[in-house]
Write a protein that holds these residues in place. Structure first.
Motif, mmCIF file in Angstrom:
data_model
loop_
_atom_site.group_PDB
_atom_site.id
_atom_site.type_symbol
_atom_site.label_atom_id
_atom_site.label_comp_id
_atom_site.label_asym_id
_atom_site.label_seq_id
_atom_site.Cartn_x
_atom_site.Cartn_y
_atom_site.Cartn_z
ATOM 1 N N HIS A 290 0.822 -1.216 0.000
ATOM 2 C CA HIS A 290 0.000 0.000 0.000
ATOM 3 C C HIS A 290 0.856 1.266 0.000
ATOM 4 O O HIS A 290 0.576 2.222 -0.741
ATOM 5 N N SER A 291 1.900 1.294 0.827
ATOM 6 C CA SER A 291 2.717 2.511 0.937
ATOM 7 C C SER A 291 3.457 2.805 -0.370
ATOM 8 O O SER A 291 3.556 3.971 -0.787
ATOM 9 N N TYR A 296 4.151 5.926 -5.313
ATOM 10 C CA TYR A 296 4.273 5.973 -6.771
ATOM 11 C C TYR A 296 3.188 6.860 -7.377
ATOM 12 O O TYR A 296 3.424 7.571 -8.360
ATOM 13 N N ARG A 297 1.998 6.857 -6.798
ATOM 14 C CA ARG A 297 0.923 7.718 -7.301
ATOM 15 C C ARG A 297 1.242 9.186 -7.074
ATOM 16 O O ARG A 297 0.837 10.040 -7.866
ATOM 17 N N ASP A 305 -3.283 2.044 -10.763
ATOM 18 C CA ASP A 305 -3.218 0.613 -10.489
ATOM 19 C C ASP A 305 -2.577 0.367 -9.116
ATOM 20 O O ASP A 305 -2.293 1.305 -8.370
ATOM 21 N N SER A 306 -2.326 -0.887 -8.790
ATOM 22 C CA SER A 306 -1.695 -1.278 -7.530
ATOM 23 C C SER A 306 -0.293 -1.803 -7.781
ATOM 24 O O SER A 306 -0.002 -2.349 -8.849
#
Length: 859
Positions: A290-291, A296-297, A305-306
């Protein structure tokens, strides 16, 4: 203003010189100055140094075009007084890279992607300034410098500089954790091969000397020769070292330094190591991070995306304990070959790395199809079908956690998890790859784990031996049966000193086991063992051992199942080889098997004590010779080799079957303790132990061991009484008037009886000549009296201590004290249970022989 700046840079330069001379263990750590130093004062910054050289346009172009977080180009960092150590390549090296058949498909600078530019630049850059001497040093106790301790450093590359999107064949196959990303809904995955900062590996003179890495070792490792003072990064030579600049050091490489993959990634990409790569990929999974996704976002707002991180299952204390589905992980690699900052045990990341021995695809296929591993093909048909738990043993045997403990000069010391030599030799190496977290040795040989060559291998690999395989593992017999103790033979070659002969009843015949515990309760119950697929455990159905054979209950309690299987397993293991001349073999549990060995091509017949009683013979249905590289021979049998079910008392008192045992048994069963004027004489031969009850009475002085009982005929006992050697108990009881004599006579008879009970089971037909201790104690010297056994083709003779022939090397056969005749090799077992009679606790095994005379140590 210019004068103030000049003074500041003179001080900084002085600090560098002082630090380089007197404190080589410390890094040159100073903060980035926003001001550019005047170009005409002292040595320029890294950027200006390379610019003035005029032959580093490609490298500088990387810095000019790469943006840094917060704005600006990386060239601004290299122009100012920051703190860096750079490993750079000149334009000629870049051109050689463009003209090579490189894996990136780059033929000119413009072909580099943004991610590739970042990888080339930042993987050649270490934050903070170090001379080469400092790079191999570490701080020691009390601030002292320890030279030659370091071989790796983290580089400036950010894990988010390159987040690849993997799909298709790049996603591991035959792995449930990855398969969901190969379907119609998900056709790929953004996955980092690791989320730790990559490192750079270097071999500096001080380190090589400190760790006793010889020039020959280094040549195997790097495929390069070196001189004493040369430094290498991976296998690339540093052609010009420690070029001092105001903001760090520049080291010029002989070739362009391309960031190296970790071990797992190299194997995945290399066309010759696809099989071994597929093996380790079975033990990997993608975990959502998650982090990293949020970070990256922030850098790329358009990304929705993930991001996942690839993890290999290990038990180093820092990795995942649950799989992505929340289930407990049960299969672990020796270490994580995909972890960039992997550390060997308690060492720091900088001090060591991992090692893997990699048989190429051709080597693995040859091993599987026609080599020592052909048994795997016969069992599973293909590498893909080999179960994870079976394959894991092979994989882990080729992984060693410490590079420094697996140098080529130390290959002969490498051992498997059982301490058995692996047999690795430098001549096996066909190629080497230095990765960011370890070294890969490509070898032309497979090093099978002990589990593949020990007597347990056929058991673990057969579909019809899952019950005994479960027992071996649950009872931790695998450690015992994997042992490979070797000794030199007459030719000076190492051979297994005590090979196992392992008998395994197949699953389909473990359905008629007589439970000894039930006999202690005066019932007769049979157990039918079965492998429970839903629980991966062994259970048992209990049914009546007498008509109408009703099913009574089902046992799932692991402790009870293990207790009975321990009894079976203990008495199916013989330590030593079989031969056609020997008929009786003692088991690990002290029982005896009667074996008519017919050789590998023959029909070998086997019987336990109970089988002999019931006139049942077990056949060897399959024979697996593991002696070549392993530790014995495994025999699959079509019946359980049950130990004797009758006790010593039950056999001796059976006057219908053994009438000649009657007189001796009467004396034994009537034995008791006498107390005369406070002194105790004699004692019991048979008794009931309330704490550990058995089936009726058991021999009082027997322990968890094996024994021989010699029973004189009724005629021999009568003659001994007639000659006055002994009195019977009735006569002794009547000696009330002469109490002192009563005690002496009682002790005399008691010692006489115990002299017929001998330590160690000795069987008729197993030739021997040896002295054995009996149960009769010589109170004068506090040692047990002995009897001498001489058994050869002429017969089975006994010489008592009182016989003049006892101590002679070749005693006269005509003067023996007694001979074994008529009835012999009768097996018996005194089994004891816990107080509640729910489990087997211990056993004493005995063989009974009839003899023609009594044994008397007095004459």
């Amino acid at each position: 203003m210019e004068k103030k700046i000049l003074i500041k840079y003179i001080l900084i330069a002085s600090f560098f010189v002082f630090n380089g001379i007197f404190f080589t263990s410390c890094k040159d750590d100073y903060k980035l100055d926003d001001e550019e130093p005047p170009r005409d004062i002292l040595a320029p910054s890294i950027y200006y140094y390379l610019e003035e050289k005029g032959t580093f346009k490609n490298f500088l172009r990387l810095a000019d075009e790469i943006e840094v977080q917060g704005g600006g180009k990386y060239s601004e960092v290299l122009k100012k007084t920051g703190s860096k150590t750079a490993f750079v390549a000149d334009d000629a090296a870049f051109e050689r890279f463009y003209n090579s058949n490189n894996d990136w498909g780059v033929s000119k600078f413009e072909d580099f992607s943004d991610a590739q530019r970042r990888m080339v630049l930042f993987s050649a850059m270490i934050d903070d300034a170090y001379s080469l001497a400092q790079l191999s040093s570490s701080p020691g106790a009390g601030g002292a410098t320890v030279e030659g301790e370091v071989m790796r450093k983290a580089v400036s590359l950010n894990v988010l500089d390159s987040v690849p999107y993997e799909g298709g064949s790049n996603i591991p196959s035959k792995n449930k954790y990855w398969e969901r990303f190969k379907g119609e809904v998900h056709t790929g995955i953004h996955v980092l091969k690791d989320n730790s900062v990559p490192s750079i590996v270097y071999f500096l003179p001080a380190f090589l000397k400190s760790k006793n890495i010889t020039d020959t070792d280094f040549k195997y490792i790097s495929q390069k020769s070196r001189t004493e003072d040369e430094a290498f990064v991976y296998n690339l030579r540093v052609s010009s070292a420690d070029n001092f600049c105001k903001n760090g050091y520049v080291n010029i490489m002989e070739e362009l330094l391309i960031p190296q993959d970790n071990m797992a990634e190299f194997l995945r990409k290399n066309e010759n190591t696809q099989l071994f790569s597929s093996f380790i990929e079975r033990f990997s999974a993608p975990y959502y991070d998650h982090s990293l996704t949020l970070a990256y976002r922030n850098l790329h707002p358009e990304f929705t995306d993930s991001i996942f991180v690839k993890r290999f299952f290990t038990q180093d204390g820092t990795e995942e304990t649950l799989d992505p589905f929340g289930n407990k992980i049960v299969s672990f690699l020796s270490f994580d070959p995909g972890k960039n900052n992997y550390r060997a045990g308690t060492k720091s990341m900088q001090a060591d790395m991992g090692v893997m021995f990699i048989p190429t695809d051709d080597v693995l296929n040859a091993y599987f199809n026609e080599g020592e591993g052909a048994f795997l093909k016969r069992r599973y048909g293909s590498w893909e079908n080999v179960p994870d738990n079976v394959l894991l043993n092979l994989v882990n045997n080729h992984m060693k956690p410490s590079f420094l403990a697996a140098l080529p000069s130390q290959f002969n010391e490498l051992a498997d998890k059982m301490g058995n030599p692996m047999g690795v030799d430098p001549s096996h190496i066909t190629g080497t790859k230095i990765c960011s977290n370890g070294v890969l040795y490509m070898v032309d040989k497979v090093y099978p784990p002990t589990e593949y060559i020990a007597v347990t291998a056929p058991v673990s690999l057969s579909e019809n031996t899952r019950i005994m395989d479960w027992a071996i593992n649950k009872l931790e017999f695998d450690l015992y049966l994997l042992s490979m103790e070797r000794e030199e033979d007459e030719r000076g070659e190492l051979v297994i000193s005590n090979p196992f002969s392992l008998f395994i009843p197949t699953d389909d015949v473990l359905n008629n086991y007589t439970d000894p515990v039930s006999l202690g309760k005066n019932t007769n119950e049979k157990w039918k063992f079965f492998y429970n697929e839903s629980t991966s455990a062994v259970n048992a159905v209990v049914y009546s051992g007498v008509e109408p054979y009703d099913s009574l209950r089902t046992i799932t309690a692991e402790d009870a199942i293990k207790n009975r299987l321990l009894d079976i397993l203990d008495n199916h293991i013989v330590v030593g080889p079989l031969d056609a001349n020997t008929k009786y073999y003692r088991t690990k549990g002290n029982a005896t098997l009667k074996i008519n060995y017919a050789g590998p091509a023959g029909a070998t017949k086997v019987q336990g004590g109970s089988n002999i009683e019931e006139n049942v013979v077990a056949d060897v249905t399959e024979e697996f010779d593991m002696l070549g590289t392993g530790n014995g021979i495994t025999y699959f049998v079509n019946k359980v080799l049950d130990p004797p079910l009758k006790t010593i008392e039950q056999i001796m008192e059976d006057r219908n079957k053994y009438p000649e045992f009657g007189s001796f048994f009467d004396l034994c069963i009537a034995a008791k303790e006498y107390e005369v004027e406070g002194e105790k004489f004699a004692g019991s031969i048979f008794s009931i132990d309330n704490k550990f009850p058995g089936i009726g009475q058991s021999v009082t002085f027997f322990n968890t061991y094996h024994y021989t009982i010699y029973i004189p005929t009724n005629e021999a006992i009568a003659k001994a009484k007639q000659q006055g050697l002994i009195k019977d108990w009735d006569e002794i009881d009547a000696m009330i008037a002469t109490k002192d004599q009563q005690g002496k006579e009682a002790q005399k008879l008691y010692d006489f009886l115990r002299y017929h009970f001998q330590d160690n089971s000795v069987y008729y037909s197993n030739y021997t000549s040896k002295e054995f201790e009996t149960a009769a104690l010589n109170k004068d010297i506090r040692k047990f009296r002995k009897v001498r056994v001489v058994h050869d083709a002429a017969g089975f003779r006994l010489y008592s201590e009182g016989n003049e022939e006892f101590s002679k090397e070749n005693p006269d056969p005509a003067k023996s004290s007694a001979e074994v005749k008529g009835i012999y090799n009768i097996m018996a077992r005194d089994v004891k249970f816990n107080e509640q009679k729910t489990r087997i606790e211990t056993s004493s095994f005995a063989v009974i022989h009839q003899i023609d005379k009594v044994l008397d140590f007095n004459k």
